[in-house]
Design a protein around this motif. Sequence first.
Motif, PDB file in Angstrom:
ATOM      1  N   ARG A  65       1.015  -1.148   0.082  1.00 45.98           N
ATOM      2  CA  ARG A  65      -0.091   0.107  -0.078  1.00 45.98           C
ATOM      3  C   ARG A  65       0.858   1.043   0.050  1.00 45.98           C
ATOM      4  O   ARG A  65       0.770   2.286  -0.582  1.00 45.98           O
ATOM      5  CB  ARG A  65      -0.897   0.045   1.161  1.00 45.98           C
ATOM      6  CG  ARG A  65      -2.110   1.203   1.216  1.00 45.98           C
ATOM      7  CD  ARG A  65      -2.660   1.327   2.336  1.00 45.98           C
ATOM      8  NE  ARG A  65      -1.870   1.701   3.534  1.00 45.98           N
ATOM      9  CZ  ARG A  65      -1.946   1.620   4.827  1.00 45.98           C
ATOM     10  NH1 ARG A  65      -2.792   0.434   5.030  1.00 45.98           N
ATOM     11  NH2 ARG A  65      -1.044   2.072   5.746  1.00 45.98           N
ATOM     12  N   HIS A  66       1.902   1.267   0.771  1.00 40.84           N
ATOM     13  CA  HIS A  66       2.768   2.454   0.924  1.00 40.84           C
ATOM     14  C   HIS A  66       3.634   2.610  -0.280  1.00 40.84           C
ATOM     15  O   HIS A  66       3.797   3.633  -0.635  1.00 40.84           O
ATOM     16  CB  HIS A  66       3.571   2.413   2.156  1.00 40.84           C
ATOM     17  CG  HIS A  66       2.789   2.912   3.415  1.00 40.84           C
ATOM     18  ND1 HIS A  66       2.346   4.022   3.653  1.00 40.84           N
ATOM     19  CD2 HIS A  66       2.029   2.037   4.448  1.00 40.84           C
ATOM     20  CE1 HIS A  66       1.625   4.110   4.767  1.00 40.84           C
ATOM     21  NE2 HIS A  66       1.616   2.856   5.164  1.00 40.84           N
TER      22      HIS A  66
ATOM     23  N   GLN B 200       2.569   1.831  -3.600  1.00 44.24           N
ATOM     24  CA  GLN B 200       1.752   2.463  -4.373  1.00 44.24           C
ATOM     25  C   GLN B 200       1.423   4.055  -4.104  1.00 44.24           C
ATOM     26  O   GLN B 200       1.493   4.977  -4.999  1.00 44.24           O
ATOM     27  CB  GLN B 200       0.162   1.933  -4.529  1.00 44.24           C
ATOM     28  CG  GLN B 200      -0.524   2.174  -5.637  1.00 44.24           C
ATOM     29  CD  GLN B 200       0.143   2.348  -6.851  1.00 44.24           C
ATOM     30  OE1 GLN B 200       0.501   1.150  -7.543  1.00 44.24           O
ATOM     31  NE2 GLN B 200       0.339   3.364  -7.521  1.00 44.24           N
ATOM     32  N   GLU B 201       1.610   4.221  -2.629  1.00 39.49           N
ATOM     33  CA  GLU B 201       1.019   5.761  -2.391  1.00 39.49           C
ATOM     34  C   GLU B 201       2.467   6.664  -2.429  1.00 39.49           C
ATOM     35  O   GLU B 201       2.361   7.623  -3.084  1.00 39.49           O
ATOM     36  CB  GLU B 201       0.800   5.897  -0.642  1.00 39.49           C
ATOM     37  CG  GLU B 201      -0.604   5.413  -0.426  1.00 39.49           C
ATOM     38  CD  GLU B 201      -0.758   5.029   0.872  1.00 39.49           C
ATOM     39  OE1 GLU B 201       0.108   5.641   1.742  1.00 39.49           O
ATOM     40  OE2 GLU B 201      -2.116   4.769   1.381  1.00 39.49           O
TER      41      GLU B 201
ATOM     42  N   ASP C  27       2.483   7.311  -6.298  1.00 35.18           N
ATOM     43  CA  ASP C  27       1.730   8.370  -6.715  1.00 35.18           C
ATOM     44  C   ASP C  27       2.092   9.501  -6.256  1.00 35.18           C
ATOM     45  O   ASP C  27       2.213  10.604  -7.073  1.00 35.18           O
ATOM     46  CB  ASP C  27       0.268   7.890  -6.034  1.00 35.18           C
ATOM     47  CG  ASP C  27      -0.644   6.889  -6.539  1.00 35.18           C
ATOM     48  OD1 ASP C  27       0.037   6.268  -7.751  1.00 35.18           O
ATOM     49  OD2 ASP C  27      -1.381   6.150  -5.985  1.00 35.18           O
TER      50      ASP C  27
END
Length: 142
Positions: free
Chosen positions: A43-44, A46-47, A50
């Motif tokens: 998750r981190h 991908q964040e 972005d």
Amino acid sequence: MLASSTVLRPSTLELVPGAADAATGAGAPAAASTATALTHLRRHLQEGIDALAEALARTEALCGQLDGDAGPDDAPALEQVPVLSCRVGEAVTRLSEADSRWRRAEVRALHERGLSTRAIAKLLGVSHQRISVLLKDTAASA
């Protein structure tokens, strides 16, 4: 998809078959912790991707302004530079924290499977002293 008994060796991204196995009773709690940490890391990542893509786009726009591509009335948005620095720093910090959590879970899972600190250290490309510290930190936070 990787089998449950496969772990990525972080230093080389080499697959290490049999390094972790959630199917056996031993290491099941560690496997759950490892899966949670890996999900958190994903998750981190991908964040971070972005946030860094946005920072790159802003940086390119600022470079264009500073290089004279903008018209005379377009002042460089230098107030965005601190924002960019903060965004990049925050993304790196979150990734570092997620990676640390993943590394600790991975070390714990390998240790619960019976690997020695030296074997884990060799697998991960760090010193056995570092593995001992990670295990102590993991035990203290449990």
